[in-house]
Design a protein around this motif. Structure first.
Motif: not given
Length: 376
Positions: A23-38, A85-98
């Motif tokens: 899941y971690r691998k696919l979430a990094r690949q398909y999150h809209p903030d990374v791969a776009g809204e599509e 989803f937003g919290d999950l993305f922050e957890t995986l990519f540490n966007t809040a920390g960034a």
């Protein structure tokens, strides 16, 4: 039927840890903030599959009945523990920390501003200086942008310790994870203002009317914009000012029509003057000008006065003034006038002229050809 194991790319006997890694691998690949809204639907699908397969009870129900085992509502429920989803993305990519490398600056750039002015044709042709009265935000003269009452100053936030961010623990199907969020006590600034400036209410800026001079260059037209750098809105906290844009609207002229850098007008001319030639006095942007009408001038001819048009916005010199001649044929003649015209027609052999058919516009081109050939 949707196969959650196939979506995650794991076998049906995969362990919970293997499912989480997939899941971690696919979430990094398909999150809209990374791969776009599509990719939003794919990301949602992957997350749903992981939520089901990492929960033992949901996985058992899925293995027995597939996605339909969860009804129309899908697999949503307590498994996410309110972890979106937003919290999950922050957890995986540490966007809040960034964004937590330091507190958010209280001072920010101001917005750009736009004002519109009307110009007559001469002002647009030659350029003009205008003094504009605008209402914009300026730095507060009392606190000078500090936002605090004179004699006081902002204090470090006691909740976040000046970092602008606070940590919190969130529960998800991945377990308890540590996330960072903006501090609500200081709104992420890292400091608070116990005694805000009374003049600006702690904004560091106030609105006021002021006069700004602008030099409008020659050749502008409707829609042209002049940029005045740093003359826009002062930002919050006394931040740098944005830019001021002055947009031009050119007012219609009763005589002249503009086409790019050139001007066009029409002059009515009596038939006799066109035949015999004359000198006309015409108005222009430069005042009155003498216009030589050659003998035998034809209807719809255009005389060009070089350099009497509009100034060129991006270049030197000016465009031209094109004078379109409208030869007037008399509609009412007295007996003596008719007699003279019949006599003239006789002298020219035109008592019974023969009709000569030609395409529309051919006469004009023929006259132009004759002039170029030097014919009378």
């Amino acid at each position: 039927m949707t196969d959650y194991y196939e979506i995650l790319g794991v076998s049906r006997d995969a362990t919970t840890e293997e499912i989480k890694r997939a899941y971690r691998k696919l979430a990094r690949q398909y999150h809209p903030d990374v791969a776009g809204e599509e990719s939003a639907e794919k990301f949602k699908e992957v997350t749903m599959a992981a939520e089901v397969l990492t929960d033992p009870e949901k996985r058992r129900m899925y293995d027995l009945g597939g996605p339909s085992a969860f009804g129309a509502g899908g697999a949503g429920g307590p498994g996410m523990g309110g972890f979106g989803f937003g919290d999950l993305f922050e957890t995986l990519f540490n966007t809040a920390g960034a964004t937590a490398r330091g507190p958010v600056p209280r001072s920010r750039r101001g917005q750009d501003a736009l004002v519109r002015i009307d110009l007559d044709l001469a002002e647009a042709a030659f350029g003009v200086h205008r003094d504009l009265t605008v209402e914009t935000a300026v730095v507060c003269g009392t606190c000078h942008g500090s936002c605090a009452r004179p004699g006081t100053s902002p204090r470090p936030c006691s909740v976040c310790g000046g970092r602008g961010m606070v940590q919190r623990v969130a529960r998800s199907f991945l377990g308890n994870v540590m996330t960072q969020a903006r501090c609500d006590a200081c709104q992420g600034y890292g400091s608070t203002i116990p005694e805000p400036c009374l003049e600006c209410s702690g904004e560091g800026r106030v609105r006021t009317r002021r006069t700004i001079g602008v030099d409008v260059p020659a050749g502008v037209e409707t829609g042209s914009r002049i940029k005045l750098t740093g003359q826009g809105e002062v930002g919050p906290g006394g931040g740098p000012a944005g830019d001021l844009y002055v947009e031009v609207r050119e007012l219609p002229h009763p005589v002249f029509t503009r086409r790019g850098d050139d001007l066009h007008c029409t002059v009515s001319l009596p038939m006799t003057a066109a035949a015999l030639g004359t000198v006309l006095t015409v108005e222009s942007l430069d005042g009155q000008l003498d216009l030589d009408i050659a003998p035998g001038t034809q209807p719809d001819e255009v005389l060009t006065l070089r350099g009497k048009g509009m100034g060129r916005l991006r270049g030197h010199g000016r465009g031209d003034l094109h004078v379109h001649l409208d030869v007037q044929v008399p509609t009412k003649l007295d007996e003596r006038q008719q007699e003279l015209l019949r006599e003239l027609a006789g002298l020219r052999g035109e008592e019974s002229p023969a009709a000569r058919l030609a395409p529309v516009g051919a006469g004009m081109f023929a006259r132009l050809r004759d002039k170029l050939a030097g014919r009378s």
